[in-house]
Design a protein around this motif. Structure first.
Motif, PDB file in Angstrom:
ATOM      1  N   HIS A 197     -29.243 -11.614  87.589  1.00  0.00           N
ATOM      2  CA  HIS A 197     -29.997 -12.797  87.157  1.00  0.00           C
ATOM      3  C   HIS A 197     -31.464 -12.741  87.568  1.00  0.00           C
ATOM      4  O   HIS A 197     -32.222 -13.658  87.289  1.00  0.00           O
ATOM      5  CB  HIS A 197     -29.342 -14.072  87.713  1.00  0.00           C
ATOM      6  N   LEU A 198     -31.833 -11.650  88.250  1.00  0.00           N
ATOM      7  CA  LEU A 198     -33.206 -11.560  88.759  1.00  0.00           C
ATOM      8  C   LEU A 198     -34.114 -10.728  87.872  1.00  0.00           C
ATOM      9  O   LEU A 198     -35.295 -10.593  88.146  1.00  0.00           O
ATOM     10  CB  LEU A 198     -33.192 -10.954  90.171  1.00  0.00           C
ATOM     11  N   LYS A 199     -33.558 -10.131  86.826  1.00  0.00           N
ATOM     12  CA  LYS A 199     -34.380  -9.195  86.056  1.00  0.00           C
ATOM     13  C   LYS A 199     -35.302  -9.916  85.084  1.00  0.00           C
ATOM     14  O   LYS A 199     -36.108  -9.291  84.408  1.00  0.00           O
ATOM     15  CB  LYS A 199     -33.509  -8.167  85.350  1.00  0.00           C
ATOM     16  N   GLY A 200     -35.191 -11.226  85.033  1.00  0.00           N
ATOM     17  CA  GLY A 200     -36.124 -11.970  84.192  1.00  0.00           C
ATOM     18  C   GLY A 200     -35.479 -12.410  82.904  1.00  0.00           C
ATOM     19  O   GLY A 200     -35.099 -11.596  82.081  1.00  0.00           O
ATOM     20  N   ARG A 201     -35.313 -13.700  82.761  1.00  0.00           N
ATOM     21  CA  ARG A 201     -34.762 -14.238  81.513  1.00  0.00           C
ATOM     22  C   ARG A 201     -35.896 -14.927  80.766  1.00  0.00           C
ATOM     23  O   ARG A 201     -36.894 -15.307  81.356  1.00  0.00           O
ATOM     24  CB  ARG A 201     -33.675 -15.276  81.846  1.00  0.00           C
ATOM     25  N   THR A 202     -35.694 -15.108  79.495  1.00  0.00           N
ATOM     26  CA  THR A 202     -36.756 -15.752  78.710  1.00  0.00           C
ATOM     27  C   THR A 202     -36.962 -17.190  79.181  1.00  0.00           C
ATOM     28  O   THR A 202     -38.073 -17.710  79.129  1.00  0.00           O
ATOM     29  CB  THR A 202     -36.399 -15.734  77.211  1.00  0.00           C
ATOM     30  N   ASP A 203     -35.869 -17.805  79.666  1.00  0.00           N
ATOM     31  CA  ASP A 203     -36.015 -19.194  80.128  1.00  0.00           C
ATOM     32  C   ASP A 203     -36.216 -19.260  81.645  1.00  0.00           C
ATOM     33  O   ASP A 203     -35.957 -20.278  82.267  1.00  0.00           O
ATOM     34  CB  ASP A 203     -34.783 -20.011  79.721  1.00  0.00           C
ATOM     35  N   ALA A 204     -36.680 -18.149  82.245  1.00  0.00           N
ATOM     36  CA  ALA A 204     -36.877 -18.128  83.693  1.00  0.00           C
ATOM     37  C   ALA A 204     -37.910 -19.174  84.090  1.00  0.00           C
ATOM     38  O   ALA A 204     -38.981 -19.251  83.486  1.00  0.00           O
ATOM     39  CB  ALA A 204     -37.332 -16.747  84.130  1.00  0.00           C
ATOM     40  N   ASP A 205     -37.571 -19.989  85.082  1.00  0.00           N
ATOM     41  CA  ASP A 205     -38.531 -21.003  85.493  1.00  0.00           C
ATOM     42  C   ASP A 205     -38.920 -20.863  86.962  1.00  0.00           C
ATOM     43  O   ASP A 205     -39.741 -21.600  87.465  1.00  0.00           O
ATOM     44  CB  ASP A 205     -37.993 -22.411  85.200  1.00  0.00           C
ATOM     45  N   LEU A 206     -38.312 -19.887  87.651  1.00  0.00           N
ATOM     46  CA  LEU A 206     -38.597 -19.717  89.079  1.00  0.00           C
ATOM     47  C   LEU A 206     -39.102 -18.306  89.344  1.00  0.00           C
ATOM     48  O   LEU A 206     -38.856 -17.394  88.563  1.00  0.00           O
ATOM     49  CB  LEU A 206     -37.321 -19.965  89.892  1.00  0.00           C
ATOM     50  N   MET A 207     -39.789 -18.132  90.468  1.00  0.00           N
ATOM     51  CA  MET A 207     -40.352 -16.812  90.774  1.00  0.00           C
ATOM     52  C   MET A 207     -40.252 -16.547  92.270  1.00  0.00           C
ATOM     53  O   MET A 207     -40.451 -17.451  93.084  1.00  0.00           O
ATOM     54  CB  MET A 207     -41.815 -16.787  90.324  1.00  0.00           C
ATOM     55  N   LEU A 208     -39.921 -15.313  92.606  1.00  0.00           N
ATOM     56  CA  LEU A 208     -39.842 -14.899  94.004  1.00  0.00           C
ATOM     57  C   LEU A 208     -40.526 -13.533  94.126  1.00  0.00           C
ATOM     58  O   LEU A 208     -40.122 -12.578  93.467  1.00  0.00           O
ATOM     59  CB  LEU A 208     -38.371 -14.782  94.425  1.00  0.00           C
ATOM     60  N   LEU A 230     -42.881  -6.804  93.068  1.00  0.00           N
ATOM     61  CA  LEU A 230     -42.349  -7.414  91.838  1.00  0.00           C
ATOM     62  C   LEU A 230     -42.383  -8.923  91.972  1.00  0.00           C
ATOM     63  O   LEU A 230     -42.194  -9.468  93.062  1.00  0.00           O
ATOM     64  CB  LEU A 230     -40.891  -6.994  91.602  1.00  0.00           C
ATOM     65  N   GLU A 231     -42.588  -9.584  90.865  1.00  0.00           N
ATOM     66  CA  GLU A 231     -42.410 -11.036  90.826  1.00  0.00           C
ATOM     67  C   GLU A 231     -41.101 -11.273  90.080  1.00  0.00           C
ATOM     68  O   GLU A 231     -41.049 -11.156  88.859  1.00  0.00           O
ATOM     69  CB  GLU A 231     -43.586 -11.691  90.112  1.00  0.00           C
ATOM     70  N   LEU A 232     -40.052 -11.535  90.830  1.00  0.00           N
ATOM     71  CA  LEU A 232     -38.738 -11.712  90.200  1.00  0.00           C
ATOM     72  C   LEU A 232     -38.698 -13.073  89.521  1.00  0.00           C
ATOM     73  O   LEU A 232     -39.028 -14.090  90.129  1.00  0.00           O
ATOM     74  CB  LEU A 232     -37.630 -11.628  91.253  1.00  0.00           C
ATOM     75  N   ARG A 233     -38.298 -13.077  88.277  1.00  0.00           N
ATOM     76  CA  ARG A 233     -38.255 -14.340  87.520  1.00  0.00           C
ATOM     77  C   ARG A 233     -36.807 -14.665  87.207  1.00  0.00           C
ATOM     78  O   ARG A 233     -36.043 -13.805  86.778  1.00  0.00           O
ATOM     79  CB  ARG A 233     -39.048 -14.209  86.237  1.00  0.00           C
ATOM     80  N   PHE A 234     -36.437 -15.897  87.434  1.00  0.00           N
ATOM     81  CA  PHE A 234     -35.040 -16.281  87.223  1.00  0.00           C
ATOM     82  C   PHE A 234     -34.948 -17.766  86.915  1.00  0.00           C
ATOM     83  O   PHE A 234     -35.926 -18.509  87.039  1.00  0.00           O
ATOM     84  CB  PHE A 234     -34.182 -15.910  88.431  1.00  0.00           C
ATOM     85  N   ALA A 235     -33.736 -18.173  86.503  1.00  0.00           N
ATOM     86  CA  ALA A 235     -33.532 -19.545  86.033  1.00  0.00           C
ATOM     87  C   ALA A 235     -32.845 -20.376  87.117  1.00  0.00           C
ATOM     88  O   ALA A 235     -31.934 -19.897  87.799  1.00  0.00           O
ATOM     89  CB  ALA A 235     -32.666 -19.528  84.783  1.00  0.00           C
TER      90      ALA A 235
END
Ligand SMILES: Nc1ncnc2c1ncn2[C@@H]1O[C@H](COP(=O)(O)OP(=O)(O)OP(=O)(O)O)[C@@H](O)[C@H]1O
Ligand SMILES: [Mg+2]
Length: 356
Positions: free
Chosen positions: A283-294, A336-341
Motif C-alpha cells: 500500500h506504500l507504492k503510491g495509489r492514485t488516491d493517495a492522500d498521505l505521505m511519509l 522516497l516520499e511514500l504516498r498512501f491512502a
C-alpha cells in the motif's frame, strides 16, 4: 453441521499449560488451517484431535460424538505428518494398505481402496516400488494415500510439505487443494507457510501461546485483523508498524513528526493517546488516491523479478518495507516520499487491540 468441535479444551504437560481454554468449531467439509509461532501448540492440538494426546480438560466432539476417551482408530480421522514415516521394507501398495490390513480388512477390499487412492494421487505406476526408490514428493503422496485409503471423516495434516523443496511444495499444495475439492472431507492443516495458509484455507485459526487470537477467512484476517499480533503474523512481508501519538480525534503524529489522518475510525482518539499505525508494504507504492505521505531513506533493495522490495527507514529510525511493484530504478540511499491512502491504515491501541 460441525464436524469437529472443541469446547473449553485445555492441555497441560505437568505444570505447564500448553492449550488454554480453547473453543473452535470446524464445519463439515471445511479446510481449516492452524498457524502460529513455533511452540504455540498447533501439533499438540492436532494430536489431541487424533487421540494421540489426552485432553486435560474440556470436550472434544467429532461428528457430534464426544470422543475424549475414544481410541484413535475409532475416531474416523487420519493424520499425515511432516516426516512421512513410511515403512522402508514395504512397497508403496503395502504401505498404503497397512492400516487396513491391521484392521483385518479383506485382501480384495484393501486392493480396491489402494488402487483407487493411487489413481487419485497418480501413484499407480509406483505401487510396487519401495520408499527408497521414490522422490520426496512421491513419498509424501504415499503418506497422503495411506490416509485416504482409510476414508476418514477428518484429515489432519501437520506441516506435510515442509520437507519438500520450493517447487515441489507448490505442486503438492495444488494437489492438496484438488484433493480437498475431490474428496470434500474436513481437513485440518498446520503450516508455517503463509502461501499455503492463504491459498488452501476456508478458515485460518491464528494461535499464540495456546490461545486463539483470531479465526476467519484468509482475506478477512489479512484485511481486517483484530489485533497487532494477527496483523503482524498474517502477510509476508509483514505489515509495517509505526509508533504514533494522537494529535486529534482522527489524526496522529508519527515518531518522525509526520502527520497522518485516519479514515473510518468510528471511535475518536484522545489527544496524546499512544497508538501503533499499521500499513502493508504493497500500500506504500503510491495509489492514485493517495492522500498521505511519509519520507524515508532506502537501505536495501531486493529485485525479485515479479516485484521489488525496498527496506527503508524514517527520520525517526523506524524501519519500513515497501513493495515497489515494477519500479526498478530505486537505489540504496535514495530518499522516497511514500504516498498512501488513509483507508489503508490500521490503528492499534497500546494493548495491541485494533481501534476501528
Ligand atoms: N510431550 C510433551 N511434554 C512436555 N511438553 C511438551 C510435550 N509436547 C509438546 N510440549 C510442549 O508444548 C508446547 C507446544 O508444542 P507443539 O509441538 O504443539 O508446538 P507447535 O505449535 O506445533 O510448534 P512447531 O511450529 O515448532 O511445530 C511446546 O512448548 C512444547 O515444548
Ligand atoms: Mg508442530
Amino acid at each position: 453441521m460441525a464436524e469437529v468441535e472443541l469446547k473449553h479444551i485445555c492441555k497441560s504437560f505437568g505444570q505447564v499449560d500448553i492449550i488454554k481454554d480453547l473453543d473452535l468449531t470446524i464445519d463439515h467439509g471445511e479446510f481449516c488451517v492452524l498457524v502460529g509461532p513455533s511452540g504455540c501448540g498447533k501439533s499438540t492440538l492436532l494430536r489431541m484431535i487424533a487421540g494421540l494426546e489426552s485432553v486435560s480438560r474440556g470436550e472434544l466432539f467429532i461428528d457430534r460424538d464426544l470422543v475424549n476417551e475414544v481410541d484413535p482408530v475409532q475416531r474416523g480421522i487420519a493424520m499425515v505428518f511432516q516426516s512421512y514415516a513410511l515403512y522402508p521394507h514395504m512397497t508403496v501398495a503395502e504401505n498404503m494398505g497397512f492400516s487396513l490390513k491391521m484392521a483385518g480388512e479383506k485382501k480384495g477390499d484393501i486392493h480396491n481402496r489402494v488402487t483407487a487412492a493411487a489413481a487419485i494421487l497418480q501413484l499407480t505406476h509406483l505401487l510396487e516400488r519401495r520408499p527408497s526408490q521414490l522422490s520426496g514428493g512421491q513419498r509424501q503422496r504415499v503418506a497422503i494415500g495411506r490416509a485416504i485409503v482409510r476414508n476418514p471423516k477428518v484429515f489432519l495434516f501437520d506441516e506435510p510439505l515442509s520437507n519438500l523443496d520450493a517447487e515441489l511444495r507448490v505442486s503438492m499444495r495444488v494437489e492438496i487443494a484438488k484433493l480437498h475439492m475431490e474428496l470434500g472431507n474436513t481437513m485440518i492443516y498446520v503450516t508455517h507457510d503463509q502461501t499455503e495458509a492463504m491459498t488452501l484455507a476456508d478458515k485460518i485459526v491464528v494461535l499464540r501461546a495456546g490461545r486463539i487470537e483470531q479465526v476467519g477467512a484468509p482475506l478477512q484476517l489479512y484485511d481486517d485483523p483484530d489485533n497487532l499480533f494477527v496483523a503482524g503474523f498474517i502477510g509476508s512481508p509483514k505489515m509495517n508498524f509505526l509508533d504514533a501519538e494522537a494529535s486529534g480525534p482522527r489524526s496522529v503524529r508519527c515518531a518522525d513528526g509526520t502527520k497522518l489522518s485516519m479514515a473510518g475510525l468510528s471511535a475518536p482518539l484522545s489527544v496524546g493517546q499512544k497508538v501503533t499505525i499499521g500499513i502493508r508494504p504493497e500500500h506504500l507504492k503510491g495509489r492514485t488516491d493517495a492522500d498521505l505521505m511519509l519520507p524515508v531513506t532506502v537501505d536495501v533493495v531486493e529485485h525479485l523479478g515479479t516485484t521489488t522490495y525496498a527496506y527503508a527507514h524514517t527520520t525517526a529510525g523506524q524501519t519500513i518495507t515497501v513493495e515497489l511493484g515494477d519500479e526498478r530504478t530505486v537505489r540504496t540511499g535514495d530518499r522516497l516520499e511514500l504516498r498512501f491512502a488513509a483507508a489503508d491504515l490500521r490503528v492499534f491501541g497500546q494493548k495491541g487491540e485494533r481501534l476501528r
